[in-house]
Motif scaffolding. Structure first.
Motif, short mmCIF file in Angstrom:
data_model
loop_
_atom_site.label_atom_id
_atom_site.label_comp_id
_atom_site.label_asym_id
_atom_site.label_seq_id
_atom_site.Cartn_x
_atom_site.Cartn_y
_atom_site.Cartn_z
N CYS A 12 53.31 107.85 -11.97
CA CYS A 12 53.73 106.87 -12.99
C CYS A 12 52.98 107.20 -14.27
CB CYS A 12 53.34 105.45 -12.59
SG CYS A 12 53.99 104.94 -11.01
N CYS A 61 51.05 99.45 -13.93
CA CYS A 61 51.44 98.04 -14.02
C CYS A 61 50.44 97.26 -13.16
CB CYS A 61 52.84 97.83 -13.47
SG CYS A 61 54.04 99.00 -14.10
N CYS A 100 51.14 95.86 -9.50
CA CYS A 100 51.77 96.80 -8.57
C CYS A 100 51.02 96.90 -7.24
CB CYS A 100 51.82 98.17 -9.22
SG CYS A 100 52.49 99.42 -8.13
N GLY A 160 55.71 104.65 -6.84
CA GLY A 160 55.78 105.50 -8.01
C GLY A 160 57.05 105.31 -8.84
N THR A 161 57.32 106.33 -9.61
CA THR A 161 58.45 106.30 -10.52
C THR A 161 59.30 107.56 -10.32
OG1 THR A 161 57.02 105.22 -12.15
CG2 THR A 161 59.13 106.02 -12.95
N HIS A 213 63.15 103.48 -13.49
CA HIS A 213 62.33 102.67 -14.40
C HIS A 213 63.15 102.47 -15.68
CE1 HIS A 213 59.14 101.18 -16.83
NE2 HIS A 213 58.17 101.54 -16.00
N ARG A 251 53.48 95.96 -18.42
CA ARG A 251 54.79 96.57 -18.21
C ARG A 251 55.74 95.99 -19.25
NH1 ARG A 251 57.64 99.22 -13.39
NH2 ARG A 251 59.81 98.85 -13.91
S1 SF4 Z 1 55.93 101.98 -12.45
FE1 SF4 Z 1 56.29 101.03 -10.44
S2 SF4 Z 1 54.99 102.15 -9.01
FE2 SF4 Z 1 54.28 102.68 -11.08
S3 SF4 Z 1 52.59 101.26 -11.46
FE3 SF4 Z 1 54.46 100.31 -12.29
S4 SF4 Z 1 55.28 99.03 -10.63
FE4 SF4 Z 1 53.78 100.45 -9.74
#
Ligand code: SF4
Length: 454
Positions: A61, A65, A68, A113-114, A147, A184
């Motif tokens: 990522c 966030c 998370c 993850g992303t 995302h 986020r």
């Molecule tokens: S993008 Fe998704 S997996 Fe990555 S920190 Fe944010 S919530 Fe977590």
């Protein structure tokens, strides 16, 4: 929902994406050899009947966030992509060598993850490499988590060309104060754009993940988020409770103070009122925390009694074998669970040594298999039965005894050979499953390892 019921039943408990739950896996009696044996057995039984599922964890990522709970690695360096894709393909190759037959893939899910941290070319390389060693089942379902801030039209188009028809976007809440607290920030326009692109390209199921109980979130925020979401009409919605477990997740969940997080009655109001609003917009409640429009496969599966639940949450199709590839991924052969290495260097090392990177797991006993099915029934259909002898188990009497009080509280009805959860009891499904959880009963956790049930 009455405050007294919330106070009574709001305890720490599992979300039951598996049974036994991960903290109760008996690792001492588990080995990689057992994992391979049970997987081979299950694969031979089911590959030609229903195919297998693949979960591929893409852990990177670009930023963290703070709400998370996933296993992720935060980096802005994209040179991590290529070695990681190569490692996952090597892992897949090791599984293909182990299995006697060519795998028939029913489901692929890219989670993180992303996944959209990765370039289009790397995702293409990954999926093409996976499919080069497999056949694809009829009615296959490929999905990924996108995302809203970094999913491009090219990502959506390339994955569509590879067979993907489902995408889920993490939305959480549209209020800026909440978004800043959880680190986020993603305006509605980003979500709108990626949702519209997916529709234009031809994706048939678009899902949004909303979260209630986030820091600084109030009822107006939840209702506003739902109303904005409704303007885009995603086919499916997850409406999750924020799991506030900073003692497990460490600094990632310390971007705000404990008292900034709505609790107990307030948190439940966010869910209850949010749910009312979703139902008013034409969504149907499916299992725990999930909603769908009647055109969506998950709604149809719920009504057909074929909804399934695994480590990814609810799914509309079940396979006996799910192989998890990538860092920290969990695999399920039905007879056993196995989890991959969580440390990236150690994960790479295993693969360089031609070893499947499984580091822990659990082989299910006959009793585990029965209880697992009861818990799946409760989570997916809000009822379970032991009319079939094969579903009976030695401690059933004690379990039913424990449910009597819940019956008095109007949460369920105990019948001769089954229990049925009432409408009022649905929010307490985790508590009801806990009555069946023999591992939890035999060994109460010494510290709090699960989030609160309500
Ligand atoms: S993008 Fe998704 S997996 Fe990555 S920190 Fe944010 S919530 Fe977590």
């Amino acid at each position: 929902m009455s405050c007294s019921l919330i106070q009574k039943y709001n305890v720490a408990g599992p979300r039951y994406t598996s049974y036994p739950t991960v903290p109760y896996w008996e690792e001492a009696s588990f080995s990689l050899q057992q994992w391979k044996q049970t997987l081979k057995r299950s694969f031979d039984e089911s590959n030609h009947v229903e195919g297998i599922s693949l979960y591929i964890h893409l852990p990177f990522c670009e930023s963290l966030c703070t709400f998370c709970g996933c296993h992720k690695k935060v980096t802005k360096r994209h040179d991590v992509e290529q070695p990681y894709i190569q490692a996952v393909l090597k892992e897949w190759d090791l599984y293909c060598q182990l299995l006697a037959d060519r795998p028939i893939i029913k489901e692929i899910h890219l989670g993180g993850g992303t996944p959209t941290f990765f370039s289009v070319e790397h995702l293409q390389q990954l999926i093409e490499g996976i499919l080069a060693k497999a056949n694809i089942a009829d009615g296959y379902e490929f999905s990924f988590e996108g995302h809203p801030n970094n999913t491009t039209r090219e990502h959506l188009h390339a994955l569509y060309e590879l067979g993907f028809r489902r995408v889920s976007y993490g939305v959480q809440d549209y209020n800026e104060t909440v978004q800043k607290a959880i680190h986020r920030v993603q305006p509605f326009e980003h979500v709108e754009r990626v949702t519209q692109w997916a529709r234009e390209i031809g994706y048939t199921s678009i899902s949004h993940d909303l979260v209630f109980g986030l820091p600084f979130q109030n009822l107006a925020d939840v209702l506003h988020t739902i109303d904005l979401t409704n303007t885009l009409m995603p086919d499916r919605l997850a409406f999750y409770s924020y799991a506030h477990v900073p003692w497990i997740k460490g600094n990632g969940q310390r971007g705000f103070k404990d008292h900034d997080v709505p609790k107990d009655g307030m948190k439940r109001t966010l869910y209850e009122e949010g749910k009312k609003q979703l139902l008013a917009h034409g969504y149907h409640e499916i299992g725990m925390d999930h909603f769908a429009l009647d055109r969506d496969e998950m709604y149809k599966a719920f009504h057909a009694g074929t909804l399934h639940r695994n480590f990814m949450g609810y799914t509309s199709s079940k396979t006996q074998v799910m192989i998890g590839l990538g860092l920290s991924s969990i695999s399920d052969s039905w007879y056993s669970f196995a989890q991959n290495e969580k440390n990236l260097d150690a994960y790479y090392n295993c693969l360089e040594n031609d070893e499947i990177p499984v580091v822990k797991g659990h082989v299910l006993s006959v009793e585990d298999l029965k209880i697992r099915q009861h818990i799946l029934n409760l989570m997916c259909t809000f009822q379970t039965s032991w009319s079939d002898q094969a579903m009976d188990f030695a401690e059933r009497g004690d379990v039913i005894q424990q449910l009597v009080e819940m019956q008095h509280d109007g949460l369920l009805n105990i019948e001769a050979d089954r229990i049925v959860i009432t409408e009022q009891g649905k929010p307490f499904v985790r508590n009801i499953c806990m009555a069946f959880d023999l591992h939890l009963k035999r060994r109460k956790p010494e510290t709090q390892i699960f989030s609160m049930t309500i």
